[in-house]
Design a protein around this motif. Sequence first.
Motif, PDB file in Angstrom:
ATOM      1  N   LYS A  46       0.832  -1.206   0.000  1.00  0.00           N
ATOM      2  CA  LYS A  46       0.000   0.000   0.000  1.00  0.00           C
ATOM      3  C   LYS A  46       0.867   1.256   0.000  1.00  0.00           C
ATOM      4  N   ALA A  47       0.339   2.332  -0.559  1.00  0.00           N
ATOM      5  CA  ALA A  47       1.071   3.602  -0.662  1.00  0.00           C
ATOM      6  C   ALA A  47       1.320   4.221   0.706  1.00  0.00           C
ATOM      7  N   THR A  48       2.493   4.810   0.873  1.00  0.00           N
ATOM      8  CA  THR A  48       2.828   5.557   2.090  1.00  0.00           C
ATOM      9  C   THR A  48       2.093   6.893   2.051  1.00  0.00           C
ATOM     10  N   THR A  49       1.427   7.228   3.164  1.00  0.00           N
ATOM     11  CA  THR A  49       0.672   8.475   3.250  1.00  0.00           C
ATOM     12  C   THR A  49       1.184   9.402   4.356  1.00  0.00           C
ATOM     13  N   ALA A  50       2.070   8.896   5.220  1.00  0.00           N
ATOM     14  CA  ALA A  50       2.650   9.723   6.277  1.00  0.00           C
ATOM     15  C   ALA A  50       3.956   9.101   6.754  1.00  0.00           C
ATOM     16  N   VAL A  51       4.888   9.964   7.124  1.00  0.00           N
ATOM     17  CA  VAL A  51       6.158   9.545   7.718  1.00  0.00           C
ATOM     18  C   VAL A  51       6.371  10.439   8.932  1.00  0.00           C
ATOM     19  N   ARG A  52       6.522   9.800  10.101  1.00  0.00           N
ATOM     20  CA  ARG A  52       6.751  10.542  11.341  1.00  0.00           C
ATOM     21  C   ARG A  52       8.074  10.079  11.947  1.00  0.00           C
ATOM     22  N   VAL A  53       8.941  11.017  12.272  1.00  0.00           N
ATOM     23  CA  VAL A  53      10.234  10.676  12.867  1.00  0.00           C
ATOM     24  C   VAL A  53      10.366  11.358  14.221  1.00  0.00           C
ATOM     25  N   GLN A  54      10.762  10.583  15.215  1.00  0.00           N
ATOM     26  CA  GLN A  54      11.017  11.110  16.552  1.00  0.00           C
ATOM     27  C   GLN A  54      12.478  11.559  16.600  1.00  0.00           C
ATOM     28  N   ILE A  55      12.698  12.764  17.075  1.00  0.00           N
ATOM     29  CA  ILE A  55      14.051  13.328  17.150  1.00  0.00           C
ATOM     30  C   ILE A  55      14.633  12.959  18.517  1.00  0.00           C
ATOM     31  N   PRO A  56      15.767  12.262  18.524  1.00  0.00           N
ATOM     32  CA  PRO A  56      16.341  11.837  19.803  1.00  0.00           C
ATOM     33  C   PRO A  56      17.006  12.988  20.555  1.00  0.00           C
ATOM     34  N   GLU A  57      17.133  12.809  21.852  1.00  0.00           N
ATOM     35  CA  GLU A  57      17.827  13.784  22.691  1.00  0.00           C
ATOM     36  C   GLU A  57      19.249  13.956  22.170  1.00  0.00           C
ATOM     37  N   GLY A  58      19.681  15.198  22.072  1.00  0.00           N
ATOM     38  CA  GLY A  58      21.025  15.501  21.590  1.00  0.00           C
ATOM     39  C   GLY A  58      21.059  15.942  20.140  1.00  0.00           C
ATOM     40  N   ALA A  59      19.988  15.690  19.405  1.00  0.00           N
ATOM     41  CA  ALA A  59      19.835  16.239  18.046  1.00  0.00           C
ATOM     42  C   ALA A  59      19.020  17.514  18.228  1.00  0.00           C
ATOM     43  N   ILE A  60      19.671  18.658  18.040  1.00  0.00           N
ATOM     44  CA  ILE A  60      19.038  19.933  18.386  1.00  0.00           C
ATOM     45  C   ILE A  60      18.928  20.845  17.171  1.00  0.00           C
ATOM     46  N   SER A  61      18.104  21.872  17.321  1.00  0.00           N
ATOM     47  CA  SER A  61      17.923  22.883  16.283  1.00  0.00           C
ATOM     48  C   SER A  61      17.511  22.248  14.947  1.00  0.00           C
ATOM     49  N   VAL A  62      16.594  21.289  15.013  1.00  0.00           N
ATOM     50  CA  VAL A  62      16.152  20.546  13.826  1.00  0.00           C
ATOM     51  C   VAL A  62      15.212  21.391  12.976  1.00  0.00           C
ATOM     52  N   LYS A  63      15.467  21.368  11.656  1.00  0.00           N
ATOM     53  CA  LYS A  63      14.619  22.051  10.681  1.00  0.00           C
ATOM     54  C   LYS A  63      14.321  21.068   9.553  1.00  0.00           C
ATOM     55  N   PRO A  64      13.048  20.697   9.369  1.00  0.00           N
ATOM     56  CA  PRO A  64      12.716  19.782   8.278  1.00  0.00           C
ATOM     57  C   PRO A  64      12.580  20.501   6.942  1.00  0.00           C
ATOM     58  N   MET A  65      12.754  19.747   5.875  1.00  0.00           N
ATOM     59  CA  MET A  65      12.588  20.270   4.519  1.00  0.00           C
ATOM     60  C   MET A  65      11.149  20.016   4.070  1.00  0.00           C
ATOM     61  N   PRO A  66      10.435  21.061   3.637  1.00  0.00           N
ATOM     62  CA  PRO A  66       9.095  20.848   3.091  1.00  0.00           C
ATOM     63  C   PRO A  66       9.167  19.944   1.861  1.00  0.00           C
ATOM     64  N   LYS A  67       8.092  19.214   1.631  1.00  0.00           N
ATOM     65  CA  LYS A  67       8.028  18.277   0.518  1.00  0.00           C
ATOM     66  C   LYS A  67       6.762  18.589  -0.279  1.00  0.00           C
ATOM     67  N   PRO A  68       6.894  18.958  -1.543  1.00  0.00           N
ATOM     68  CA  PRO A  68       5.701  19.285  -2.341  1.00  0.00           C
ATOM     69  C   PRO A  68       4.664  18.147  -2.297  1.00  0.00           C
ATOM     70  N   GLY A  69       3.416  18.523  -2.083  1.00  0.00           N
ATOM     71  CA  GLY A  69       2.336  17.540  -2.031  1.00  0.00           C
ATOM     72  C   GLY A  69       2.116  16.923  -0.659  1.00  0.00           C
ATOM     73  N   TRP A  70       2.943  17.299   0.311  1.00  0.00           N
ATOM     74  CA  TRP A  70       2.832  16.758   1.657  1.00  0.00           C
ATOM     75  C   TRP A  70       2.646  17.910   2.644  1.00  0.00           C
ATOM     76  N   THR A  71       1.919  17.672   3.730  1.00  0.00           N
ATOM     77  CA  THR A  71       1.774  18.638   4.808  1.00  0.00           C
ATOM     78  C   THR A  71       2.880  18.377   5.812  1.00  0.00           C
ATOM     79  N   LEU A  72       3.586  19.413   6.209  1.00  0.00           N
ATOM     80  CA  LEU A  72       4.696  19.292   7.144  1.00  0.00           C
ATOM     81  C   LEU A  72       4.313  19.914   8.479  1.00  0.00           C
ATOM     82  N   GLN A  73       4.501  19.157   9.559  1.00  0.00           N
ATOM     83  CA  GLN A  73       4.248  19.659  10.904  1.00  0.00           C
ATOM     84  C   GLN A  73       5.396  19.234  11.804  1.00  0.00           C
ATOM     85  N   THR A  74       5.656  20.040  12.825  1.00  0.00           N
ATOM     86  CA  THR A  74       6.635  19.670  13.836  1.00  0.00           C
ATOM     87  C   THR A  74       5.972  19.732  15.199  1.00  0.00           C
TER      88      THR A  74
END
Length: 171
Positions: free
Chosen positions: A48-76
Motif C-alpha cells: 500500500k502507498a505511504t501516506t505519512a512519515v513521522r520521525v522522533q528526534i532523539p535527545e542531543g539532536a538539536i535545532s532541527v529544521k525539516p525540509m518541506p516536501k511538495p504535495g505533503w503537509t509538514l508539521q513539527t
Amino acid sequence: MNKYLLSAGAFFIGTSAAFAHITLETQEAPVGSTYKAVLRVPHGCEGKATTAVRVQIPEGAISVKPMPKPGWTLQTKKGRYEKSYQLYGEAVTSGVKEVDWSGGSLPDEFYDEFVFRGTLAADLPAGETLYFPVVQECEGAAERWIEIPAAGQDEDALENPAPGLKLLPKK
C-alpha cells in the motif's frame, strides 16, 4: 540446476526483506556538527502507498529544521530538551522533538526521501549510535521502524529497526 536457482532466489528475497526498512542515507557523523538526515523510504506497507512519515528526534539532536516536501503537509512537535545545550554560544533548552510529513501518496513501487537537518550536540558520546524512530503510515496499514537494540544486541537481529546514526569524534 533449478534447485540452486531457487536457493539463490530465496536468499535474495530473504536478504532484501532485511534491508527493506527505512534507513538514513548518511549513517555516521561527528558530534558537534551539523547533520543533514535523509530518510530513505524504499517501499510502502504491505503493497500500500505511504501516506505519512513521522520521525522522533532523539535527545542531543538539536535545532532541527525539516525540509518541506511538495504535495505533503509538514508539521513539527516542539518540546523541552532533557537538558540545556550550547549552540553558537547560546543556551538552547527546547526545539523540535518530532517531524511529521502527511497527506501525500508514495506508491509502493516508488522510492522517496524525507529530509531534515539539525546539530548533533557536542557532548553526545562518540562511538555510540543515535536512533531516529520512524512510523510509516499507509492506506489502512503502518510500519513502525522503532526498535532500538539493547546493550550488546546486534541491530541485524531486529525485525523493525529504527534508523541509526553512528556518532564519530568531534573534528
